[in-house]
Motif scaffolding. Structure first.
Motif: not given
Length: 486
Positions: A179-206
């Protein structure tokens, strides 16, 4: 080179607008930064460079979303997490290609990571609907004690580059389940995967604001903003022990709830009773998965004198057979993440050889601009060599020969780290040794310890707290007890 599929998927991510705040994708307040493919040194994307302004805005959004999200029925949160998993598995090929592009790992490793990362959403979807509390009479009588749990609140998550999908989902999934909300800092070497997952989380309806992402090169500024914000009540960090110490000092100023998964120096012990074939198979996974760039990677091999020659010969043959190269060429091993990483691994190996160690076996590497370090087996390594005292974080297997169990244990435990370890031998002997090793996780006759259903974490300076299993959910919960007049 970037393929047309990767280019299309990258374009859909709009990495230049890669700061996610309250459901809105936006440009970074600092500008953009480059993401490099370590296999080719090609710049594959310009990503929004967030700063302190974005970090504060992310907290604003997480705070605004917290009351509604924490009040959601556990089943409702569970159903959304299940949907996220389904979407990740739907896009497994795209996510794997993206991860290989920015991280350099082989496609086989990347696909495996996507499946593993998605499993955290299923596990915590199941845990979200399993209430954990207590009720009973007080010893003195006249009252009843009710024990319940509440979400910690806004959680700051900081993830590393070596497993960009799994390290993010291992934190996001339990936080959302709790039940927490989050702020996430991905590594600057590999941020793209996290951006993709974040879009899927939004697509799921979160709902908007539940997950907020701030990529950026100045990690210290972003994370410090969160640690000094009284609305942030939790930090979960995966990375080096050195950085972990700094964050713990900062967290102490406000007594922030902390989880730290830090460095490792995993021993891989082979006894005289070991099944050598099984030990070789386990060693190849424990050492060379992700090119040795894992906190759980077998860092130092202790092989009993009776089987040292056979083990070294067979491990060497397996290492020499490894295919090293870019992910799109069907390779087993990709490059190290950066020039700095390559220089660090080269230095510690060269120093060991100069001190008398010997490179016994090596795989071939391609002629390339990439940061390819050859998978290597080193013999004649003293027990006090920096090669076994320091975390290598690369595809190098130093072998130390032993014959006395008590001396072995003293050597194995003589380190500030205690994350993972591996023991191969007859079951009774292996378990006896495993229980005496100072490590939070021990693989007994297996070379892999990670599992969403198991508590991942270390002892000593390898960390605080656990991720995975029920323990991973409890990291995002506060215990509350009610004393009720009866």
């Amino acid at each position: 080179m970037t393929t047309s599929t990767e280019t299309s998927y990258l374009g859909a991510l709009e990495p230049g607008n890669g700061v996610l705040v309250g459901g809105e994708w936006r440009a970074g307040s600092v500008g953009v930064f480059d993401v490099e493919n370590p296999a080719t040194r090609e710049i594959v994307a310009e990503v929004a460079d967030g700063g302190t302004k974005d970090a504060t805005a992310a907290v604003d959004a997480a705070v605004a979303a917290l009351p509604e999200w924490s009040a959601q029925a556990p089943r409702a949160r569970s159903d959304l997490l299940v949907k996220v998993r389904e979407l990740m598995l739907r896009d497994v090929e795209e996510l794997a290609a993206l991860m290989a592009l920015e991280n350099g790992k082989s496609l086989a490793d990347a696909r495996g990571e996507v499946s593993y990362a998605a499993e955290f959403f299923r596990w915590y979807a199941e845990e979200a609907v399993r209430p954990n509390g207590d009720f009973g009479s007080s010893p003195a009588g006249g009252t009843r004690t009710i024990v319940t749990h509440k979400p910690v609140g806004v959680a700051a998550l900081v993830t590393p580059w070596n497993f960009p999908a799994a390290m993010a989902t291992r934190k996001i999934a339990p936080a959302l389940a709790a039940g927490c909300t989050v702020v996430l800092k991905p590594a600057s070497e590999t941020p793209l995967t996290v951006l993709a997952i974040a879009r899927l989380i939004a697509e799921a309806g979160v709902p908007d604001g539940v997950v907020n992402v701030v990529p950026g090169e100045d990690a210290a500024a972003i994370v410090s903003t969160w640690l000094t914000d009284p609305r942030v009540r939790k930090i979960s960090f995966t990375g080096s022990t050195g950085v972990g110490r700094i964050l713990l000092r900062q967290a102490a100023d406000r007594i922030v709830n902390t989880s730290m998964e830090l460095g490792g120096n995993a021993p891989f012990v082979v006894t005289a009773s070991a099944d050598i074939e099984a030990a070789i198979e386990g060693a190849m996974v424990a050492k060379f998965r992700n090119g040795g760039q894992a906190c759980t990677a077998a860092n130092r091999f202790y092989v009993h004198a009776d089987v040292a020659e056979e083990f070294t010969s067979r491990l060497g043959a397996a290492v020499e057979a490894l295919r090293v190269g870019p992910a799109d060429e069907g390779s087993d091993i990709g490059p190290l993440i950066s020039a700095k990483a390559y220089a660090g691994v080269s230095k510690v190996v060269d120093e060991a050889v100069a001190a008398g160690a010997e490179i016994a076996h090596r795989a071939d590497v391609p002629e390339s601009e990439g940061y390819f370090y050859p998978p290597t087996v080193v013999t004649g390594v003293p027990a006090d060599s920096p090669l076994v005292r320091e975390e290598i974080f690369g595809p190098v297997a130093p072998i130390v020969v032993w014959d006395d169990a008590e001396e072995l244990l003293a050597t194995v435990n003589d380190t500030e780290y205690g994350l993972a370890a591996y023991v191969y031998g007859e079951m009774g002997e292996a378990l006896h040794l495993a229980e005496r090793i100072d490590a939070g996780m021990v693989g007994v006759n297996r070379g892999l310890v990670s599992d969403p259903a198991a508590p991942f974490g270390g002892v000593k300076q390898s960390g605080i707290g656990r991720e995975g299993a029920r323990a991973g959910l409890e990291e995002y919960l506060e215990t509350q007890y009610l004393s009720v007049a009866w």
